[in-house]
Design an enzyme around this catalytic site. Structure first.
Site, short mmCIF file in Angstrom:
data_model
loop_
_atom_site.label_atom_id
_atom_site.label_comp_id
_atom_site.label_asym_id
_atom_site.label_seq_id
_atom_site.Cartn_x
_atom_site.Cartn_y
_atom_site.Cartn_z
N TRP A 159 0.81 -1.22 0.00
CA TRP A 159 0.00 0.00 0.00
C TRP A 159 0.85 1.28 0.00
CZ3 TRP A 159 1.52 2.75 4.14
CH2 TRP A 159 2.00 2.05 5.25
N ARG A 168 7.16 -1.52 -11.02
CA ARG A 168 8.39 -2.27 -10.79
C ARG A 168 8.20 -3.76 -11.04
NH1 ARG A 168 11.67 -1.75 -5.06
NH2 ARG A 168 13.65 -2.64 -5.74
N LYS A 183 -2.63 -8.22 -7.59
CA LYS A 183 -3.47 -8.06 -6.41
C LYS A 183 -2.94 -6.85 -5.64
CE LYS A 183 -4.11 -8.41 -2.60
NZ LYS A 183 -4.54 -7.33 -1.64
N PRO A 184 -3.53 -5.64 -5.85
CA PRO A 184 -3.06 -4.46 -5.12
C PRO A 184 -3.53 -4.49 -3.67
CG PRO A 184 -4.94 -3.89 -6.48
CD PRO A 184 -4.63 -5.33 -6.78
N GLY A 237 6.12 -6.88 0.95
CA GLY A 237 5.33 -6.74 2.17
C GLY A 237 6.06 -7.29 3.37
N SER A 238 5.31 -7.74 4.36
CA SER A 238 5.91 -8.17 5.62
C SER A 238 6.58 -9.53 5.50
CB SER A 238 4.83 -8.24 6.71
OG SER A 238 3.97 -9.35 6.49
N GLU A 259 10.36 -9.05 -1.58
CA GLU A 259 10.95 -7.87 -0.95
C GLU A 259 10.24 -7.71 0.39
OE1 GLU A 259 11.68 -3.07 -1.54
OE2 GLU A 259 10.17 -4.09 -2.73
N LEU A 260 10.92 -8.12 1.46
CA LEU A 260 10.26 -8.24 2.75
C LEU A 260 10.80 -7.20 3.73
CD1 LEU A 260 10.32 -12.14 2.92
CD2 LEU A 260 8.61 -10.64 1.89
N ARG A 287 10.81 9.84 5.08
CA ARG A 287 10.32 9.71 3.71
C ARG A 287 9.03 8.90 3.72
NH1 ARG A 287 12.45 5.63 -0.95
NH2 ARG A 287 11.21 6.44 -2.67
#
Length: 371
Positions: A159, A168, A183-184, A237-238, A259-260, A287
């Site tokens: 998000w 990306r 899936k956004p 995400g996590s 990418e965690l 940021r």
């Protein structure tokens, strides 16, 4: 920006699922998308079911062969056209991100520039997917290496950077000749819906990219990852969710890109240039309203300069203007939802209870919005 302009931008976004080149209703009603600066519902969008997700994968599978055979130059030209369209509408995309996610408009404009470059870069890389031809090491044969599309991909975006993380993932997938189901994040789906409409306008064939917005994220992911037709998953995400997805991907030996989360330290040594250290610390921490996986999670400062460093950081934070991201001069917008505010307050309270000194802020701000 005027309220009318915001209304026009929101109205321009399709609130439906995008499957096989068509905008369709979801099977599970709708999802309320809220402006985190006001708490108000700004748009209702389709809430897709697991079955909707399977239909999206059906469309991606059906389109895969033709898209994989599409000349690389054609694929690249579609991505380049999408880049050009994004530049023409950069203000609209920036405003849309600010309204649905909360980041200041200046930062949203920066994300449009950053996210757009993935389209332009991979437009150029599409024609540079090559292989090699060589002798075997013992010299008795010849080896040919070629690259082919992996196949249908499941792309799950976060998000906090709703445009850049979508481009990306989609940029390289489309350049390589892969189709996709996107899936956004449920909190910020509008930018992705606007992006796929832009790709459609740029000439992307039906079924190559499909978008599912849903509250049933876990069930959808489990279903698609178990489908042998899916060939890759990409998730930002996590770490706990990433671990779960990797476990589910293992059965079909899916290619995976993750990418965690992290725990990044910011270290300031005794001989540091304090002006530069403070400037860097503010960029590293604030940021995107501090909501970035690259943000510094902890600061380790040499004891001889710790007090002065803390004082400078505190003064800079107190000088920041907090408000809705569309307002002039705002540097800190809202957090993405009330739950994020509660988590931040708990972290501060726990730190103070353990002996920390509160230098600035530290409390939820009264009034509307997740400040």
């Amino acid at each position: 920006m005027s309220a009318t302009t915001e209304a026009q931008v929101l109205e321009s976004v399709h609130g439906k699922l995008f499957i096989g080149g068509e905008w369709v209703d979801g099977e599970q009603g709708t999802i309320d998308v809220r402006d985190p600066a006001t708490g108000e519902v700004i748009k209702q969008i389709a809430n897709g079911s697991v079955e909707d997700g399977v239909r999206a994968l059906d469309a991606a599978v059906d389109a895969q062969e033709a898209w994989g055979r599409t000349p690389a130059r054609v694929r690249g030209e579609i991505l380049r056209k999408a880049f050009d369209l994004l530049q023409e509408r950069k203000e609209e995309f920036a405003l849309l991100m600010t309204v649905e996610m909360g980041k200041p408009l200046a930062e949203a404009r920066g994300e449009v520039a950053y996210g757009g470059e993935f389209l332009r870069w991979f437009a150029e890389e599409a024609v540079r997917i090559d292989g090699r031809y060589t002798m075997t090491p013992e010299g008795t044969g010849q080896m040919i290496v070629t690259h082919r599309p992996v196949g249908p991909c499941f792309l799950i975006t976060p998000w906090n950077f709703p445009l850049a993380m979508a481009t990306r993932k989609l940029g390289p997938a489309l350049a390589a000749g892969c189709t996709a189901v996107v899936k956004p994040a449920t909190l910020t789906p509008l930018t992705t819906l606007a992006l796929v409409a832009l790709l459609e306008e740029a000439g992307l064939p039906k079924g190559v990219v499909n978008v599912i917005t849903t509250k049933s994220t876990g069930a959808l992911s489990e279903k698609l990852l178990a489908d042998p037709r899916l060939r890759k998953v990409s998730f930002t995400g996590s770490t706990p969710v990433g671990v779960q997805l990797l476990k589910q991907a293992a059965d079909n030996v899916l290619k995976a890109s993750m990418e965690l989360g992290g725990n990044a330290p910011f270290v300031v040594f005794e001989d540091a240039d304090l002006d530069k250290a403070v400037e860097g610390a503010l960029l590293a921490k604030f940021r995107n309203i501090g909501q970035a996986c690259t943000a510094a999670n902890r600061f380790i400062v040499h004891e001889s300069i710790a007090d002065e460093f803390a004082q400078r950081i505190g003064d800079a934070v107190k000088a920041m203007k907090v408000g809705r991201g569309t307002e002039d001069g705002v540097t800190i917008g809202p957090l993405v939802e009330d739950k994020a505010v509660d988590n931040a307050v708990r972290l501060v309270d726990a730190a103070v209870a353990d002996g920390a000194t509160l230098v600035a802020g530290g409390k939820a701000i009264d009034g509307p919005g997740s400040f």
